[in-house]
Design an enzyme around this catalytic site. Sequence first.
Site, PDB file in Angstrom:
ATOM      1  CB  THR A  91      -4.959 -40.897 -13.428  1.00  0.00           C
ATOM      2  OG1 THR A  91      -4.703 -39.660 -14.861  1.00  0.00           O
ATOM      3  CG2 THR A  91      -5.529 -42.231 -14.014  1.00  0.00           C
ATOM      4  NE  ARG A  92      -0.415 -44.172 -13.436  1.00  0.00           N
ATOM      5  CZ  ARG A  92      -1.546 -43.074 -14.601  1.00  0.00           C
ATOM      6  NH1 ARG A  92      -2.074 -44.069 -15.444  1.00  0.00           N
ATOM      7  NH2 ARG A  92      -1.027 -42.105 -14.616  1.00  0.00           N
ATOM      8  CB  THR A  93      -1.901 -41.957  -6.821  1.00  0.00           C
ATOM      9  OG1 THR A  93      -0.327 -41.510  -7.211  1.00  0.00           O
ATOM     10  CG2 THR A  93      -1.639 -41.300  -4.699  1.00  0.00           C
ATOM     11  NE  ARG A 141      -0.195 -37.538  -8.131  1.00  0.00           N
ATOM     12  CZ  ARG A 141       0.473 -37.831  -8.024  1.00  0.00           C
ATOM     13  NH1 ARG A 141       0.856 -39.071  -7.150  1.00  0.00           N
ATOM     14  NH2 ARG A 141       0.988 -38.090  -9.387  1.00  0.00           N
ATOM     15  CG  HIS A 168       5.919 -42.673  -6.878  1.00  0.00           C
ATOM     16  ND1 HIS A 168       4.999 -42.921  -5.907  1.00  0.00           N
ATOM     17  CD2 HIS A 168       5.326 -42.204  -7.718  1.00  0.00           C
ATOM     18  CE1 HIS A 168       3.506 -42.402  -6.353  1.00  0.00           C
ATOM     19  NE2 HIS A 168       3.790 -42.558  -7.500  1.00  0.00           N
ATOM     20  CD  GLN A 171       4.332 -46.777 -10.012  1.00  0.00           C
ATOM     21  OE1 GLN A 171       3.604 -46.063 -10.649  1.00  0.00           O
ATOM     22  NE2 GLN A 171       4.422 -47.541 -10.860  1.00  0.00           N
ATOM     23  CG  ASN A 199       9.740 -39.237  -7.675  1.00  0.00           C
ATOM     24  OD1 ASN A 199       9.580 -39.531  -8.453  1.00  0.00           O
ATOM     25  ND2 ASN A 199       8.608 -38.618  -7.748  1.00  0.00           N
ATOM     26  CG  ASP A 263       8.862 -42.240 -14.522  1.00  0.00           C
ATOM     27  OD1 ASP A 263       7.648 -42.482 -14.954  1.00  0.00           O
ATOM     28  OD2 ASP A 263       8.956 -41.509 -12.711  1.00  0.00           O
ATOM     29  CD1 TRP A 265      12.695 -39.897 -20.249  1.00  0.00           C
ATOM     30  CD2 TRP A 265      13.397 -39.052 -21.983  1.00  0.00           C
ATOM     31  NE1 TRP A 265      13.477 -41.068 -20.434  1.00  0.00           N
ATOM     32  CE2 TRP A 265      13.495 -40.406 -21.994  1.00  0.00           C
ATOM     33  CE3 TRP A 265      13.477 -37.929 -22.804  1.00  0.00           C
ATOM     34  CZ2 TRP A 265      14.245 -40.760 -22.977  1.00  0.00           C
ATOM     35  CZ3 TRP A 265      13.654 -39.088 -23.788  1.00  0.00           C
ATOM     36  CH2 TRP A 265      13.536 -40.113 -24.135  1.00  0.00           C
ATOM     37  CB  ILE A 266       9.863 -33.279 -18.833  1.00  0.00           C
ATOM     38  CG1 ILE A 266      10.818 -33.882 -19.451  1.00  0.00           C
ATOM     39  CG2 ILE A 266       9.529 -32.029 -18.245  1.00  0.00           C
ATOM     40  CD1 ILE A 266      10.047 -33.021 -21.548  1.00  0.00           C
ATOM     41  CB  SER A 267       8.703 -34.896 -12.890  1.00  0.00           C
ATOM     42  OG  SER A 267       9.428 -36.091 -12.865  1.00  0.00           O
ATOM     43  CB  CYS A 303       5.014 -45.389 -13.071  1.00  0.00           C
ATOM     44  SG  CYS A 303       6.079 -43.740 -13.329  1.00  0.00           S
ATOM     45  NE  ARG A 330       0.909 -46.476  -7.371  1.00  0.00           N
ATOM     46  CZ  ARG A 330       0.492 -45.551  -7.755  1.00  0.00           C
ATOM     47  NH1 ARG A 330       0.837 -44.842  -9.205  1.00  0.00           N
ATOM     48  NH2 ARG A 330       0.351 -44.850  -6.130  1.00  0.00           N
TER      49      ARG A 330
END
Length: 354
Positions: A91-93, A141, A168, A171, A199, A263, A265-267, A303, A330
């Site tokens: 979304t943000r990137t 990315r 990252h 960020q 990251n 951030d 916990w589950i990327s 983030c 960002r």
Amino acid sequence: MLFSVKKLFSAAKLTVTSRQRLRQFWYGSPAQMNVHLKGRDLLTLQNYTADELKYLLWVAADLKQRIKGKGEYLPLMQGKSLAMIFEKRSTRTRLSAETGFALLGGHPAFLTTQDIHLGTNESLTDTARVLSSMTNAILARVYKHNDLRLMTKQATIPIINGLSDLHHPLQILADYLTLQEHYGGLNGLTITWIGDGNNVLHSIMTSAAKLGIHLRIATPKGFEPDLKITKITEQFSSEYGTKLLLTTDPLEAADGANVLVTDTWISMGQEEEKKERLKAFQGYQITMQTAKSAASNWTFLHCLPRKPEEVDDEVFYSPRSLVFQEAENRKWTIMAVMVSLLTDYSPQLQKPTF
């Protein structure tokens, strides 16, 4: 009506002096810092000096003031294009890069693995060479940081890390700009990280000491930051005279903190580990109880996207939370990166006190 830079510069009515003045209006006077980033890659903040980091933040603040604050049009990317390779959703990137580059007059091209042959019918090596011939920079990315390293060896244009499994950087530049705006400076602040050794944390660890920021880190056993990055962080902390704490106790880490950060916990790519991770991170949710250990002027960063188990609503939506200002920044920091790597721009805003 908007004209291209080339047309403006070639207009018969523009004398040499007036063209110089126009260029100075857009690009600014020579910078007050001896920093030259044009042509560089940005894979990690580890390879950027203290002055280079401060310069990027200065340019970001300058662009934000000139474009958002004063409503100026700065076509600094006129005639330039940006290849945006996204292996992961965003979304943000995506929005910050795509709208930011367009706002500066450039043309962003969004490319997923469904759009190009990346790693399937065409190697990373060949992709980097082809994009180098058609665009001015690549923002990628990716899942594997090594893919970015490979691209830098083959590309002849700047490579920008939009996120990888190891770093990252975009960020964290936004985080620093947000804290700079809120506190009026970064030197002497204490940032506390409570969560996964991921990251985002790695990018804080490889840059904080250069800005005079103390760092306190709490991660569960088995979820510590990368060992090599930890050793580099210890070296930076010693070199720049900052304090560094690594612990498994969130309240110990929060003690005296100006900034509480967490951030996910589950990327992405770790969904199968969800049950194990939720169990390991019990007690790591940031709440007002956590904040009682922090400094009186504490703030909170995340983030995004955020889940309630990471931070409760009381903190996340409180006046102490800077998450939405952080999200907006960002855009300004990624614009600063693109402008700095692709042009000779010099900020007009007076240099901030960092």
